[in-house]
Design an enzyme around this catalytic site. Structure first.
Site, mmCIF file in Angstrom:
data_model
loop_
_atom_site.group_PDB
_atom_site.id
_atom_site.type_symbol
_atom_site.label_atom_id
_atom_site.label_comp_id
_atom_site.label_asym_id
_atom_site.label_seq_id
_atom_site.Cartn_x
_atom_site.Cartn_y
_atom_site.Cartn_z
ATOM 1 N N CYS A 90 0.781 3.238 3.283
ATOM 2 C CA CYS A 90 1.513 2.506 4.263
ATOM 3 C C CYS A 90 2.919 2.677 4.159
ATOM 4 C CB CYS A 90 1.068 1.180 4.469
ATOM 5 S SG CYS A 90 -0.514 0.778 5.139
ATOM 6 N N HIS B 42 -3.886 1.015 8.348
ATOM 7 C CA HIS B 42 -4.570 0.812 7.145
ATOM 8 C C HIS B 42 -6.095 0.307 7.138
ATOM 9 C CE1 HIS B 42 -4.435 -0.406 2.874
ATOM 10 N NE2 HIS B 42 -5.430 -1.101 2.973
ATOM 11 N N THR C 83 -8.181 6.226 -6.055
ATOM 12 C CA THR C 83 -7.272 5.543 -6.501
ATOM 13 C C THR C 83 -6.093 4.909 -5.698
ATOM 14 O OG1 THR C 83 -6.020 7.503 -6.644
ATOM 15 C CG2 THR C 83 -7.223 7.338 -8.593
ATOM 16 N N HIS D 107 -6.046 3.098 0.583
ATOM 17 C CA HIS D 107 -6.024 3.390 1.961
ATOM 18 C C HIS D 107 -6.736 4.511 2.243
ATOM 19 C CE1 HIS D 107 -2.686 3.647 5.524
ATOM 20 N NE2 HIS D 107 -3.781 4.322 5.706
ATOM 21 N N HIS E 27 -8.223 8.124 2.962
ATOM 22 C CA HIS E 27 -7.723 9.271 3.039
ATOM 23 C C HIS E 27 -8.737 10.306 2.852
ATOM 24 C CE1 HIS E 27 -7.317 8.001 -1.091
ATOM 25 N NE2 HIS E 27 -7.373 9.183 -1.518
ATOM 26 N N GLY F 106 -13.763 7.733 -7.310
ATOM 27 C CA GLY F 106 -12.631 8.192 -8.119
ATOM 28 C C GLY F 106 -11.496 7.863 -7.094
ATOM 29 N N CYS G 142 0.709 -1.184 0.088
ATOM 30 C CA CYS G 142 0.021 -0.044 0.158
ATOM 31 C C CYS G 142 0.897 1.120 -0.081
ATOM 32 C CB CYS G 142 -0.772 0.043 1.498
ATOM 33 S SG CYS G 142 -1.819 1.485 1.449
ATOM 34 N N ASP H 108 -0.172 16.798 -0.976
ATOM 35 C CA ASP H 108 -0.346 15.886 -2.174
ATOM 36 C C ASP H 108 0.463 16.401 -3.310
ATOM 37 O OD1 ASP H 108 -3.339 14.524 -3.192
ATOM 38 O OD2 ASP H 108 -1.989 15.138 -4.619
HETATM 39 P P1 AMP Z 1 -7.648 9.614 -4.604
HETATM 40 O O1 AMP Z 1 -7.880 9.887 -6.206
HETATM 41 O O2 AMP Z 1 -8.787 10.321 -3.841
HETATM 42 O O3 AMP Z 1 -7.323 8.126 -4.214
HETATM 43 O O4 AMP Z 1 -6.430 10.434 -3.882
HETATM 44 C C1 AMP Z 1 -5.167 9.797 -3.932
HETATM 45 C C2 AMP Z 1 -4.202 10.998 -3.826
HETATM 46 O O5 AMP Z 1 -2.968 10.878 -3.538
HETATM 47 C C3 AMP Z 1 -4.112 11.956 -5.065
HETATM 48 O O6 AMP Z 1 -4.430 13.405 -5.064
HETATM 49 C C4 AMP Z 1 -2.807 11.800 -5.661
HETATM 50 O O7 AMP Z 1 -2.211 12.951 -6.005
HETATM 51 C C5 AMP Z 1 -2.089 11.537 -4.265
HETATM 52 N N1 AMP Z 1 -0.860 10.917 -4.202
HETATM 53 C C6 AMP Z 1 -0.308 9.918 -5.094
HETATM 54 N N2 AMP Z 1 0.866 9.370 -4.643
HETATM 55 C C7 AMP Z 1 1.351 10.352 -3.770
HETATM 56 C C8 AMP Z 1 2.587 10.540 -3.250
HETATM 57 N N3 AMP Z 1 3.585 9.792 -3.476
HETATM 58 N N4 AMP Z 1 2.697 11.647 -2.530
HETATM 59 C C9 AMP Z 1 1.678 12.562 -2.107
HETATM 60 N N5 AMP Z 1 0.413 12.218 -2.682
HETATM 61 C C10 AMP Z 1 0.138 11.403 -3.444
HETATM 62 ZN ZN ZN Z 2 -2.295 1.471 3.817
#
Ligand code: AMP
Ligand code: ZN
Length: 113
Positions: free
Chosen positions: A7, A46, A94, A97, A99, A92, A4, A30
């Site tokens: 994680c 998690h 992606t 975990h 958040h 939406g 993850c 982000d």
């Molecule tokens: P979601 O689309 O709601 O699942 O949001 C996932 C978020 O994680 C997106 O806004 C991405 O830009 C962010 N994200 C993905 N990888 C990273 C990372 N390594 N560091 C910081 N944010 C990330």
């Molecule tokens: Zn996780």
């Protein structure tokens, strides 16, 4: 959860820019910000999505929102902000975990697209 992304961010094996941390919660910037201030706020433990919240883990969501109020004071977000949780495919999500996106420092359209 060894595979993850968030994680791994909590464990420090993937780097992030910290915004806030306590025993239960971690918040970081982000990587692809959707507002001038865009933090991702997560429970360290998690939980895959909002659909997996139950009586055992729901206190962690309270901890997330306590952290958000602290971040608001820390980052001077008194003008307001939006907290967004994307859940599942149609939501939406992606990263699987749970958040909470904390978006601020611009006027945020409502309803969102
Ligand atoms: P979601 O689309 O709601 O699942 O949001 C996932 C978020 O994680 C997106 O806004 C991405 O830009 C962010 N994200 C993905 N990888 C990273 C990372 N390594 N560091 C910081 N944010 C990330
Ligand atoms: Zn996780």
């Amino acid at each position: 959860m060894t595979d993850c992304l968030f994680c791994k961010i909590v464990a420090g094996t993937i780097p992030s820019t910290p915004v806030y941390e306590d025993e239960f919660v971690y918040a970081f910037l982000d990587i692809d910000p959707k507002a001038p201030f865009h933090a991702v706020v997560i429970p360290k433990k998690h939980i895959s999505s909002a659909d997996e919240i139950d009586s055992e883990n729901s206190f962690l969501i309270g901890k997330v929102f306590e952290a958000i109020a602290k971040i608001s004071r820390q980052e001077n977000l008194e003008k307001g902000y939006r907290v967004v949780n994307n859940c599942g495919e149609d939501g939406g999500q992606t990263v699987h975990h749970i958040h909470f996106h904390l978006l601020a420092r611009r006027n945020l359209a409502w309803p969102p697209g």
